[in-house]
Design a protein around this motif. Structure first.
Motif, PDB file in Angstrom:
ATOM      1  N   VAL A   1      15.725   0.175  -8.242  1.00  0.00           N
ATOM      2  CA  VAL A   1      14.995  -0.185  -7.020  1.00  0.00           C
ATOM      3  C   VAL A   1      13.787  -1.035  -7.417  1.00  0.00           C
ATOM      4  O   VAL A   1      12.986  -0.631  -8.255  1.00  0.00           O
ATOM      5  CB  VAL A   1      14.526   1.079  -6.253  1.00  0.00           C
ATOM      6  N   ASP A   2      13.692  -2.224  -6.836  1.00  0.00           N
ATOM      7  CA  ASP A   2      12.679  -3.177  -7.303  1.00  0.00           C
ATOM      8  C   ASP A   2      11.398  -3.174  -6.487  1.00  0.00           C
ATOM      9  O   ASP A   2      10.401  -3.756  -6.888  1.00  0.00           O
ATOM     10  CB  ASP A   2      13.259  -4.596  -7.294  1.00  0.00           C
ATOM     11  N   TYR A   3      11.448  -2.546  -5.317  1.00  0.00           N
ATOM     12  CA  TYR A   3      10.269  -2.641  -4.453  1.00  0.00           C
ATOM     13  C   TYR A   3       9.489  -1.342  -4.466  1.00  0.00           C
ATOM     14  O   TYR A   3      10.000  -0.291  -4.102  1.00  0.00           O
ATOM     15  CB  TYR A   3      10.685  -3.015  -3.029  1.00  0.00           C
ATOM     16  N   TYR A   4       8.259  -1.429  -4.911  1.00  0.00           N
ATOM     17  CA  TYR A   4       7.418  -0.241  -5.086  1.00  0.00           C
ATOM     18  C   TYR A   4       6.077  -0.518  -4.416  1.00  0.00           C
ATOM     19  O   TYR A   4       5.301  -1.357  -4.870  1.00  0.00           O
ATOM     20  CB  TYR A   4       7.233   0.016  -6.588  1.00  0.00           C
ATOM     21  N   LEU A   5       5.821   0.153  -3.314  1.00  0.00           N
ATOM     22  CA  LEU A   5       4.536  -0.005  -2.617  1.00  0.00           C
ATOM     23  C   LEU A   5       3.732   1.266  -2.772  1.00  0.00           C
ATOM     24  O   LEU A   5       4.278   2.363  -2.678  1.00  0.00           O
ATOM     25  CB  LEU A   5       4.759  -0.229  -1.115  1.00  0.00           C
ATOM     26  N   THR A   6       2.429   1.122  -3.010  1.00  0.00           N
ATOM     27  CA  THR A   6       1.600   2.326  -3.044  1.00  0.00           C
ATOM     28  C   THR A   6       0.859   2.462  -1.716  1.00  0.00           C
ATOM     29  O   THR A   6       0.486   1.475  -1.082  1.00  0.00           O
ATOM     30  CB  THR A   6       0.569   2.263  -4.189  1.00  0.00           C
ATOM     31  N   LYS A   7       0.693   3.726  -1.318  1.00  0.00           N
ATOM     32  CA  LYS A   7      -0.037   4.011  -0.079  1.00  0.00           C
ATOM     33  C   LYS A   7      -1.510   3.716  -0.307  1.00  0.00           C
ATOM     34  O   LYS A   7      -1.981   3.830  -1.428  1.00  0.00           O
ATOM     35  CB  LYS A   7       0.158   5.478   0.314  1.00  0.00           C
ATOM     36  N   PRO A   8      -2.314   3.364   0.667  1.00  0.00           N
ATOM     37  CA  PRO A   8      -1.896   3.276   2.064  1.00  0.00           C
ATOM     38  C   PRO A   8      -1.148   1.977   2.352  1.00  0.00           C
ATOM     39  O   PRO A   8      -1.477   0.941   1.788  1.00  0.00           O
ATOM     40  CB  PRO A   8      -3.227   3.300   2.801  1.00  0.00           C
TER      41      PRO A   8
END
Lengths: 425, 128
Positions: free
Chosen positions: B109-116
């Motif tokens: 999985v290539d898409y990694y978003l951190t919150k917020p």
């Protein structure tokens, strides 16, 4: 000259006291000079060793020389048993069966020699002093022997040195043994530290995640609120504030749990008189503001005395966690949500049962719920620390906890703690 | 950009925030949410019964009870259905741990978003 205070009593009883490591402090001390004290200690050591009857394996083919050794040892008052060999096979047998405390070896015999004897000693792991007792030898030869692992060498012409050589070698071996033991202990301690450190790493990782999560929610909500305020749309602001509140509560809860965990690990048990019923009622009252608390009907049955001797803080932590679990995991599909708390007190034991009719957990997850940060359900705002802390706390009290649960039926937690109506355990 | 979106997070507030952000951007057609990996798998299986549209994007949290994000990715990879490769998985987590980032990458999985999550982050991602 330095003087050492010592207990005024005979050498023998002092030696015995040193041997048993039960020296008393002097009430009426007498004083020894350094030299006297040293002599005294050597005597004590000799007696200590003598008590065990020195087992000497001698590699020697000359009977007269063996007699000389016997004489010099007897003169020094060292009790001993001798096993004399002059061949390889006998030597091996002696090592195995006689189990000597010390080996005295002539250098060269017709069918055997000290180099081979020493080598055998090392090979089969016999860890006792090895002293060469020989005729005149060159300095080079003597140094070589010591290099190969012999403890000392004594010339046959100067046998009066033998007793002190034996005692010193024994002492050195004991020091070496103690050093190795200390090293092993240190290594063991080190391994424990590495393990604890790894656990700490995992703990920090999980805790930081649990703390960061609700914070990020608050920030996300702030982002949305800000955009809406920019566009003069304020209708939903209160809704966002409520959610921020909930997130901050969650964060606060995790922090409190970490404090409870740490306090349980660090603070000693403090026993006091506790009214269990009052404590349970107080815990229920304290939790009345959490969502769903008003829907849970709690019953407390006390079988025996209400009053027990236990640790206030720890019992409170257990109660708060178990009661809040019953509230958080209540089954909203059921008409009534119930929690039945049964307490049975004995002189030195208390048994508690917390039985609810909540959502329950899958039976195969039963043992996992006590693991750190394990969450069996997404129904609550839990950090996964609650039951772990309960388990840790009960472990500290040297009690037992077990859980029984069925999906859709409810959960029962049973606890036994070795604290009861009587104050002394 | 009328996307069908599936949100997977055990924290309802997080799902709410993502949903609100997507709605404000007007990029989503339908948004559904699941509280853990297992619920998400059940929903995906439900798509084939014709109840729901197959999602275009899945926002996936990592730390969840019952089935976490890593387990979900593994289970999802084993699923077989048409046009599966068109589904975009975006990990959305509060973890900034490099090991987690690497593990997600290893799982493909290539898409990694951190919150917020923010409108800016989503726009930047959807542009690509």
């Amino acid at each position: 000259m330095k003087k050492h205070p010592l207990v005024l009593c005979t050498h023998i009883s002092l030696a015995y006291a040193i041997h048993k490591e039960t020296i008393c402090l002097p009430s009426n001390p007498c004083y020894y000079t350094d030299h006297q004290f040293l002599c005294f200690l050597i005597n004590v050591y000799a007696m200590k060793t003598a008590r065990e009857n020195l087992k000497i394996l001698i590699i020697e083919d000359m009977e007269d020389d063996v007699e000389l050794v016997k004489r010099v040892l007897t003169k020094e008052g060292i009790p001993f048993t001798i096993y004399c060999v002059d061949q390889r096979d006998e030597y091996l047998k002696g090592l195995m069966e006689f189990k000597p405390n010390v080996i005295l070896s002539d250098h060269s015999l017709p069918q055997f020699n000290s180099v081979e004897a020493l080598e055998i000693c090392h090979r089969i792991g016999v860890d006792v002093p090895f002293i060469l007792v020989t005729g005149t030898v060159s300095e080079e030869f003597a140094v070589n022997c010591l290099k190969n692992g012999a403890d000392n060498y004594v010339l046959k012409g100067n046998l009066s040195r033998l007793p002190s050589a034996i005692l010193n070698a024994l002492k050195q071996r004991e020091i070496e043994k103690n050093r190795k033991k200390a090293e092993r202990e240190l290594h063991k301690q080190n391994q424990i530290l590495v393990k604890v450190n790894n656990e700490l790493d995992r703990f920090v990782y999980s805790v930081s995640h649990n703390l960061r999560s609700p914070l990020m929610s608050v920030q996300g909500l702030l982002n949305i609120a800000r955009k809406e305020v920019e566009q003069n749309s304020v209708a939903r602001l209160n809704e966002y504030f409520d959610m921020m509140d909930a997130s901050i509560d969650k964060l606060d809860n995790t922090l409190k749990e970490i404090l409870d965990y740490s306090k349980n690990a660090r603070v000693d048990i403090e026993i006091g008189s506790i009214n269990v019923k009052e404590m349970l009622v107080a815990c229920i009252d304290k939790l009345k503001y959490i969502t769903g608390a008003d829907q849970l009907k709690t019953n407390i049955i006390i079988d025996g005395s209400e009053s027990i001797y236990c640790d206030f803080f720890r019992l409170n932590v257990i109660f708060i966690n178990l009661i809040s679990n019953a509230i958080n995991y209540r089954d909203i599909n059921k008409e009534t949500n119930t929690l039945l708390i049964t307490v049975r007190t004995f002189p030195y034991k208390t048994s508690l049962t917390f039985q609810d009719n909540g959502i329950g957990i899958f039976s195969d997850l039963k043992d996992k719920v006590f693991e750190m940060f394990y969450r069996a359900s997404d129904r609550s705002n839990g950090s996964g620390l609650g039951l772990y802390i309960v388990k840790e706390t009960i472990d500290k009290l040297e009690g037992k906890v077990s859980i029984d649960s069925q999906i859709g039926i409810g959960t029962t937690v049973e606890i036994d703690i070795p604290f009861g109506v009587n104050s002394v355990r | 950009m009328n996307k069908n979106v599936l949100l997977v997070d055990d924290d309802k507030i997080c799902n709410f925030i993502t949903e609100a952000t997507l709605n404000r951007l007007g990029v989503a057609k339908q948004i559904h949410s699941a509280l853990n990996g297992k619920e998400a798998l059940d929903l995906i299986n439900g798509y084939f019964q014709g109840d729901l549209a197959i999602p275009d994007v899945i926002f996936l949290d990592l730390n969840m009870p019952i089935m976490d994000g890593f387990q979900f990715i593994e289970a999802f990879k084993r699923l077989e259905f048409p046009k599966k490769e068109n589904i975009l998985i975006i990990v959305l987590t509060s973890s900034v741990n490099p090991e987690d980032i690497q593990r997600v990458k290893t799982l493909g999985v290539d898409y990694y978003l951190t919150k917020p999550i923010s409108e800016e982050k989503i726009l930047a991602l959807l542009k690509n």
